[in-house]
Design an enzyme around this catalytic site. Structure first.
Site, mmCIF file in Angstrom:
data_model
loop_
_atom_site.group_PDB
_atom_site.id
_atom_site.type_symbol
_atom_site.label_atom_id
_atom_site.label_comp_id
_atom_site.label_asym_id
_atom_site.label_seq_id
_atom_site.Cartn_x
_atom_site.Cartn_y
_atom_site.Cartn_z
ATOM 1 N N MET A 18 -7.571 3.336 10.018
ATOM 2 C CA MET A 18 -6.821 2.158 9.528
ATOM 3 C C MET A 18 -5.836 1.668 10.584
ATOM 4 O O MET A 18 -5.723 2.224 11.670
ATOM 5 C CB MET A 18 -6.093 2.523 8.246
ATOM 6 C CG MET A 18 -6.986 2.477 7.023
ATOM 7 S SD MET A 18 -6.009 2.738 5.537
ATOM 8 C CE MET A 18 -7.194 2.269 4.290
ATOM 9 N N GLY A 19 -5.094 0.648 10.203
ATOM 10 C CA GLY A 19 -4.066 0.124 11.110
ATOM 11 C C GLY A 19 -4.020 -1.391 11.110
ATOM 12 O O GLY A 19 -3.212 -1.990 11.812
ATOM 13 N N ARG A 20 -4.908 -2.000 10.346
ATOM 14 C CA ARG A 20 -4.990 -3.453 10.218
ATOM 15 C C ARG A 20 -4.991 -4.153 11.579
ATOM 16 O O ARG A 20 -5.938 -3.997 12.307
ATOM 17 C CB ARG A 20 -3.854 -3.960 9.338
ATOM 18 C CG ARG A 20 -4.349 -4.997 8.351
ATOM 19 C CD ARG A 20 -3.220 -5.578 7.587
ATOM 20 N NE ARG A 20 -3.002 -4.938 6.315
ATOM 21 C CZ ARG A 20 -3.607 -5.293 5.190
ATOM 22 N NH1 ARG A 20 -4.458 -6.272 5.176
ATOM 23 N NH2 ARG A 20 -3.347 -4.666 4.073
ATOM 24 N N HIS B 238 -8.907 5.479 3.019
ATOM 25 C CA HIS B 238 -7.661 5.802 2.324
ATOM 26 C C HIS B 238 -7.273 7.277 2.382
ATOM 27 O O HIS B 238 -6.174 7.641 1.940
ATOM 28 C CB HIS B 238 -7.736 5.309 0.873
ATOM 29 C CG HIS B 238 -7.782 3.818 0.807
ATOM 30 N ND1 HIS B 238 -8.936 3.111 1.019
ATOM 31 C CD2 HIS B 238 -6.809 2.899 0.605
ATOM 32 C CE1 HIS B 238 -8.673 1.817 0.935
ATOM 33 N NE2 HIS B 238 -7.403 1.664 0.683
ATOM 34 N N ASP C 175 0.736 2.065 9.138
ATOM 35 C CA ASP C 175 0.301 1.300 10.319
ATOM 36 C C ASP C 175 1.315 1.330 11.466
ATOM 37 O O ASP C 175 0.955 1.082 12.613
ATOM 38 C CB ASP C 175 0.053 -0.168 9.953
ATOM 39 C CG ASP C 175 -1.028 -0.340 8.908
ATOM 40 O OD1 ASP C 175 -1.723 0.654 8.612
ATOM 41 O OD2 ASP C 175 -1.175 -1.463 8.381
ATOM 42 N N ARG D 43 -24.050 14.842 19.580
ATOM 43 C CA ARG D 43 -23.998 13.478 19.055
ATOM 44 C C ARG D 43 -22.767 12.705 19.534
ATOM 45 O O ARG D 43 -21.781 13.295 19.962
ATOM 46 C CB ARG D 43 -23.921 13.523 17.514
ATOM 47 C CG ARG D 43 -25.240 13.805 16.869
ATOM 48 C CD ARG D 43 -25.077 13.969 15.376
ATOM 49 N NE ARG D 43 -26.366 14.061 14.730
ATOM 50 C CZ ARG D 43 -26.577 14.539 13.527
ATOM 51 N NH1 ARG D 43 -25.570 14.999 12.811
ATOM 52 N NH2 ARG D 43 -27.787 14.560 13.002
ATOM 53 N N GLY E 223 0.831 -1.211 0.000
ATOM 54 C CA GLY E 223 0.000 0.000 0.000
ATOM 55 C C GLY E 223 0.859 1.251 0.000
ATOM 56 O O GLY E 223 1.934 1.264 0.585
ATOM 57 N N THR F 291 5.001 2.131 6.078
ATOM 58 C CA THR F 291 3.578 1.831 6.292
ATOM 59 C C THR F 291 2.968 2.856 7.225
ATOM 60 O O THR F 291 3.613 3.272 8.195
ATOM 61 C CB THR F 291 3.318 0.421 6.885
ATOM 62 O OG1 THR F 291 1.963 0.353 7.337
ATOM 63 C CG2 THR F 291 4.202 0.095 8.063
ATOM 64 N N ASP G 291 3.657 -0.825 12.089
ATOM 65 C CA ASP G 291 3.650 -2.142 12.739
ATOM 66 C C ASP G 291 4.927 -2.957 12.512
ATOM 67 O O ASP G 291 4.936 -4.157 12.733
ATOM 68 C CB ASP G 291 2.426 -2.947 12.253
ATOM 69 C CG ASP G 291 2.433 -3.169 10.749
ATOM 70 O OD1 ASP G 291 3.274 -2.577 10.056
ATOM 71 O OD2 ASP G 291 1.589 -3.943 10.270
ATOM 72 N N ARG H 244 -0.450 -6.796 -4.718
ATOM 73 C CA ARG H 244 -0.867 -8.102 -5.229
ATOM 74 C C ARG H 244 0.250 -8.873 -5.923
ATOM 75 O O ARG H 244 0.018 -9.980 -6.400
ATOM 76 C CB ARG H 244 -2.001 -7.917 -6.240
ATOM 77 C CG ARG H 244 -3.283 -7.470 -5.603
ATOM 78 C CD ARG H 244 -4.222 -6.900 -6.631
ATOM 79 N NE ARG H 244 -5.461 -6.501 -6.001
ATOM 80 C CZ ARG H 244 -6.623 -7.071 -6.238
ATOM 81 N NH1 ARG H 244 -6.715 -8.049 -7.095
ATOM 82 N NH2 ARG H 244 -7.709 -6.664 -5.620
ATOM 83 N N GLN I 118 -6.343 8.570 4.879
ATOM 84 C CA GLN I 118 -5.177 8.544 5.764
ATOM 85 C C GLN I 118 -3.885 8.199 5.026
ATOM 86 O O GLN I 118 -2.794 8.418 5.525
ATOM 87 C CB GLN I 118 -5.377 7.483 6.864
ATOM 88 C CG GLN I 118 -6.488 7.801 7.800
ATOM 89 C CD GLN I 118 -7.074 6.543 8.425
ATOM 90 O OE1 GLN I 118 -6.722 6.191 9.540
ATOM 91 N NE2 GLN I 118 -7.959 5.858 7.725
ATOM 92 N N ARG I 119 -4.019 7.610 3.848
ATOM 93 C CA ARG I 119 -2.820 7.195 3.113
ATOM 94 C C ARG I 119 -2.393 8.211 2.057
ATOM 95 O O ARG I 119 -1.236 8.232 1.640
ATOM 96 C CB ARG I 119 -3.092 5.861 2.409
ATOM 97 C CG ARG I 119 -3.131 4.680 3.313
ATOM 98 C CD ARG I 119 -2.360 3.497 2.770
ATOM 99 N NE ARG I 119 -2.620 3.172 1.410
ATOM 100 C CZ ARG I 119 -3.187 2.040 0.971
ATOM 101 N NH1 ARG I 119 -3.571 1.135 1.846
ATOM 102 N NH2 ARG I 119 -3.333 1.788 -0.290
ATOM 103 N N ASP J 85 5.315 -4.876 5.822
ATOM 104 C CA ASP J 85 5.639 -6.249 6.223
ATOM 105 C C ASP J 85 5.535 -7.243 5.060
ATOM 106 O O ASP J 85 6.385 -8.113 4.899
ATOM 107 C CB ASP J 85 4.797 -6.694 7.425
ATOM 108 C CG ASP J 85 3.302 -6.526 7.196
ATOM 109 O OD1 ASP J 85 2.915 -5.895 6.184
ATOM 110 O OD2 ASP J 85 2.515 -7.026 8.013
HETATM 111 O O1 F6P Z 1 -1.208 -1.543 5.545
HETATM 112 C C1 F6P Z 1 -1.662 -0.278 5.210
HETATM 113 C C2 F6P Z 1 -3.156 -0.278 5.051
HETATM 114 O O2 F6P Z 1 -3.553 1.047 4.734
HETATM 115 C C3 F6P Z 1 -3.924 -0.807 6.250
HETATM 116 O O3 F6P Z 1 -4.022 0.138 7.267
HETATM 117 C C4 F6P Z 1 -5.232 -1.170 5.598
HETATM 118 O O4 F6P Z 1 -5.869 -2.226 6.286
HETATM 119 C C5 F6P Z 1 -4.817 -1.657 4.243
HETATM 120 O O5 F6P Z 1 -3.564 -1.094 3.969
HETATM 121 C C6 F6P Z 1 -5.780 -1.309 3.138
HETATM 122 O O6 F6P Z 1 -5.319 -1.872 1.963
HETATM 123 P P1 F6P Z 1 -5.970 -1.598 0.542
HETATM 124 O O7 F6P Z 1 -5.300 -0.387 -0.031
HETATM 125 O O8 F6P Z 1 -5.665 -2.833 -0.238
HETATM 126 O O9 F6P Z 1 -7.438 -1.365 0.731
#
Ligand code: F6P
Length: 362
Positions: free
Chosen positions: A182-184, A286, A140, A175, A11, A138, A142, A75, A288-289, A116
């Site tokens: 995220m963070g798996r 996403h 995450d 509310r 990712g 990453t 991790d 992939r 966050q990415r 990882d």
């Molecule tokens: O490992 C980074 C991450 O953003 C995780 O936090 C999240 O679970 C995963 O990748 C999402 O992956 P994808 O881009 O395949 O949806």
């Protein structure tokens, strides 16, 4: 003159381009190495026409840009590679073919910037003789061998800004706002975002939660006069005795397990457990990415990029750069992927958060 390759795998995350830039500049300016950019992760070493020469000239301006100029995929695992022939799809080990491509390209070293998954592949390829060095990436955070991965800090900043915004609308409408981050399988993003963004509850994979405890926290706040609450939920959080919320299972030669949905579930349960309060759920996903790395990540990425080329020059092939305290060090790739770095439930930031009244549902 040496020739080195560089690829980004898994990712994307903020700071990838900053690492690429530092690798290219250090290689060209400090060591006079040639750099070959490999597109779309390990796919670039399998499919034709996916390499290009990178120079300080053609990578100008990429430092603040999010994503990766080389492209990436989560992939392309050469040990389990999907091959379609005559309408039939098979999963094959094509790692030998990949090794051959590295030789054909004349690469003295290959820089793999990955999380990882990509680093585990890199470690296996190294054992087969591929001259790999690694950079941990990453959002995450991790990866066990490094105190911090680049991209994490920016992701936390993005999520914290979202929390700041949600506070104002939560307060106006009285509310409960649930925010799924995220963070798996680790809770670093949720934990640090929750603390930085003033959350009332944080639910993370490392601490299975009792929803009753979260409802009590919100109801107590209401009794005390606070008519809004913020709950940060990590995508991998699960209730005590329950399972992680999965969108789709992992596929051989394809996607890893995809998580999601726990925010909605927590939202529904809070709705019935916090009588009279409206609940809304936001999934940051996403967001966050993507986007520009912050200053911290630009600097860490640059330090990693410089250090990984220094590793090559010092013939420390098979290692990964890492941050330990304030210093950039390196570890063998095999050690880097040995385990995940999880949040400790009994010390550090969790204890800090509990000291200021944040509920973890326990
Ligand atoms: O490992 C980074 C991450 O953003 C995780 O936090 C999240 O679970 C995963 O990748 C999402 O992956 P994808 O881009 O395949 O949806």
């Amino acid at each position: 003159m040496k020739r080195i390759g560089v690829l980004t795998g898994g990712g994307d995350c903020p700071g990838l381009n900053a690492v690429i830039r530092a690798v290219v500049k250090t290689a060209s300016l400090k060591y006079k190495y040639e750099v070959i950019g490999i597109e779309d992760g390990f796919d670039g070493l399998v499919l034709p026409n996916k390499t290009r020469v990178l120079t300080p000239w053609n990578i100008r301006g990429i430092l603040p840009i999010g994503g990766t100029i080389l492209g990436t995929t989560n992939r392309a695992n050469p040990f389990q590679y999907k091959v379609t022939k005559g309408g039939k799809t098979e999963v094959k080990d094509i790692s030998r073919k990949l090794l051959k491509k590295v030789q054909t390209l004349g690469l003295d070293a290959l820089v793999v910037i990955g999380g990882d998954g990509s680093l585990t592949i890199a470690s296996e390829l190294f054992k087969m003789g591929c001259p790999i060095v690694g950079v941990p990436k990453t959002i995450d955070n991790d990866i066990l061998a490094t105190d911090v991965t680049f991209g994490f800090n920016t992701a936390v900043e993005t999520a914290t800004e979202a929390l700041d915004r949600l506070h104002t609308t939560a307060e106006s409408h009285h509310r409960v706002m649930v925010v799924e981050v995220m963070g798996r399988y680790v809770g670093w993003i949720a934990l640090e975002t929750g603390i930085a963004g003033g959350a009332d509850a944080i639910l993370i994979p490392e601490i299975p939660f009792d929803i009753g405890k979260v409802c009590k926290k919100i109801n107590d706040r209401k009794k005390g006069g606070s008519r809004s609450s913020i709950v940060v939920v990590s995508e991998g959080a699960k209730p005590i005795g329950g399972e992680v919320s999965v969108i789709s299972a992992s596929e051989k030669g394809g996607c890893a397990e995809r998580l999601g949905g726990i925010g909605d579930r927590v939202g529904r349960e809070l709705c019935s457990g916090c009588a009279g309060m409206e609940v809304r759920v936001t999934v940051l996903g996403h967001l966050q990415r993507g986007g520009s790395p912050n200053a911290y990540d630009r600097i860490l990425s640059t330090r990693f990029g410089v250090a990984v080329v220094d590793l090559i020059a010092r013939k420390r092939i098979g290692e990964m750069v890492c941050l330990r305290g304030q210093a950039i060090e390196s570890v063998p790739l095999s050690e880097a992927v040995r385990d995940q770095k999880r949040v400790s439930a009994e010390e550090g930031m969790v204890k800090i958060a509990e000291s200021i009244g944040i509920c973890f549902g326990r």
